[in-house]
Design a protein around this motif. Structure first.
Motif, PDB file in Angstrom:
ATOM      1  N   ALA A  10     -46.059  24.974 -12.720  1.00 46.89           N
ATOM      2  CA  ALA A  10     -45.592  24.763 -11.347  1.00 46.89           C
ATOM      3  C   ALA A  10     -46.735  24.956 -10.348  1.00 46.89           C
ATOM      4  N   GLY A  11     -47.965  24.620 -10.787  1.00 42.66           N
ATOM      5  CA  GLY A  11     -49.111  24.701  -9.897  1.00 42.66           C
ATOM      6  C   GLY A  11     -49.691  26.091  -9.735  1.00 42.66           C
ATOM      7  N   HIS A  12     -49.275  27.029 -10.549  1.00 46.02           N
ATOM      8  CA  HIS A  12     -49.739  28.418 -10.438  1.00 46.02           C
ATOM      9  C   HIS A  12     -50.219  28.921 -11.797  1.00 46.02           C
ATOM     10  N   VAL A  32     -45.100  33.990 -17.837  1.00 41.69           N
ATOM     11  CA  VAL A  32     -45.139  34.862 -16.664  1.00 41.69           C
ATOM     12  C   VAL A  32     -46.022  34.153 -15.646  1.00 41.69           C
ATOM     13  N   VAL A  33     -45.426  33.819 -14.494  1.00 42.55           N
ATOM     14  CA  VAL A  33     -46.105  33.033 -13.467  1.00 42.55           C
ATOM     15  C   VAL A  33     -46.445  33.930 -12.288  1.00 42.55           C
ATOM     16  N   ALA A  34     -47.708  33.905 -11.855  1.00 41.29           N
ATOM     17  CA  ALA A  34     -48.146  34.653 -10.678  1.00 41.29           C
ATOM     18  C   ALA A  34     -48.244  33.678  -9.510  1.00 41.29           C
ATOM     19  N   ALA A  35     -47.480  33.953  -8.459  1.00 44.56           N
ATOM     20  CA  ALA A  35     -47.493  33.100  -7.270  1.00 44.56           C
ATOM     21  C   ALA A  35     -47.508  33.993  -6.038  1.00 44.56           C
ATOM     22  N   GLY A  36     -48.667  34.091  -5.409  1.00 44.77           N
ATOM     23  CA  GLY A  36     -48.792  34.977  -4.261  1.00 44.77           C
ATOM     24  C   GLY A  36     -48.555  36.409  -4.686  1.00 44.77           C
ATOM     25  N   GLN A  37     -47.630  37.085  -4.023  1.00 45.88           N
ATOM     26  CA  GLN A  37     -47.312  38.471  -4.350  1.00 45.88           C
ATOM     27  C   GLN A  37     -46.110  38.579  -5.297  1.00 45.88           C
ATOM     28  N   HIS A  38     -45.736  37.472  -5.902  1.00 45.14           N
ATOM     29  CA  HIS A  38     -44.547  37.441  -6.755  1.00 45.14           C
ATOM     30  C   HIS A  38     -44.912  37.113  -8.198  1.00 45.14           C
ATOM     31  N   LEU A  39     -44.138  37.652  -9.117  1.00 46.67           N
ATOM     32  CA  LEU A  39     -44.218  37.304 -10.532  1.00 46.67           C
ATOM     33  C   LEU A  39     -42.878  36.711 -10.944  1.00 46.67           C
ATOM     34  N   TYR A  40     -42.920  35.633 -11.699  1.00 47.67           N
ATOM     35  CA  TYR A  40     -41.709  34.990 -12.187  1.00 47.67           C
ATOM     36  C   TYR A  40     -41.764  34.975 -13.707  1.00 47.67           C
ATOM     37  N   LEU A  41     -40.634  35.210 -14.341  1.00 51.15           N
ATOM     38  CA  LEU A  41     -40.526  35.175 -15.788  1.00 51.15           C
ATOM     39  C   LEU A  41     -39.669  33.979 -16.171  1.00 51.15           C
ATOM     40  N   VAL A  42     -40.235  33.083 -16.971  1.00 48.89           N
ATOM     41  CA  VAL A  42     -39.527  31.896 -17.438  1.00 48.89           C
ATOM     42  C   VAL A  42     -39.442  32.031 -18.952  1.00 48.89           C
ATOM     43  N   ALA A  43     -38.238  32.140 -19.486  1.00 44.07           N
ATOM     44  CA  ALA A  43     -38.094  32.385 -20.919  1.00 44.07           C
ATOM     45  C   ALA A  43     -36.981  31.530 -21.506  1.00 44.07           C
ATOM     46  N   ILE A  65     -41.314  26.430  -7.887  1.00 45.77           N
ATOM     47  CA  ILE A  65     -41.251  27.448  -6.845  1.00 45.77           C
ATOM     48  C   ILE A  65     -41.116  26.688  -5.540  1.00 45.77           C
ATOM     49  N   LEU A  66     -39.930  26.692  -4.973  1.00 50.12           N
ATOM     50  CA  LEU A  66     -39.648  25.906  -3.777  1.00 50.12           C
ATOM     51  C   LEU A  66     -40.368  26.479  -2.569  1.00 50.12           C
TER      52      LEU A  66
END
Length: 75
Positions: A10-12, A32-43, A65-66
Motif C-alpha cells: 500500500a505504498g509503505h 506489519v505495515v509502518a505508515a507515519g506514526q501508525h502500525l498496521y497488521l495484515v494477516a 490506507i485511506l
C-alpha cells in the motif's frame, strides 16, 4: 517462521512473515505495515500452503490506507 522480508505494501514499508504450524495444519501470511506514526497488521490464515495461495495474495493486495500519501513504489 519460514521466512521474513521487507516489502512495500500500500505504498509503505512493511515486513512480511510466512509461518506454518504443521501440528495443526495451518499456514499464515502476516504483514506489519509502518505508515507515519501508525502500525498496521495484515494477516491471513488457512491450510498448509495458504501463504502462497492466490487468495492470500488477493487479500493482502486489497489492503489500503485511506487518505495516506504514497511514499514508496513497489519494485
Amino acid at each position: 517462521i519460514e521466512s521474513q522480508r521487507m516489502i512495500v505494501l500500500a505504498g509503505h514499508a512493511a515486513m512480511e512473515a510466512v509461518m506454518t504450524m504443521p501440528s495443526n495444519g495451518a499456514s499464515y501470511l502476516v504483514d506489519v505495515v509502518a505508515a507515519g506514526q501508525h502500525l498496521y497488521l495484515v494477516a491471513s490464515a488457512g491450510r498448509l500452503g495458504h501463504s502462497q495461495s492466490a487468495e492470500a495474495a488477493h487479500f493482502r493486495e486489497s489492503f489500503r490506507i485511506l487518505g495516506a500519501k504514497v511514499k514508496l513504489k513497489p519494485k
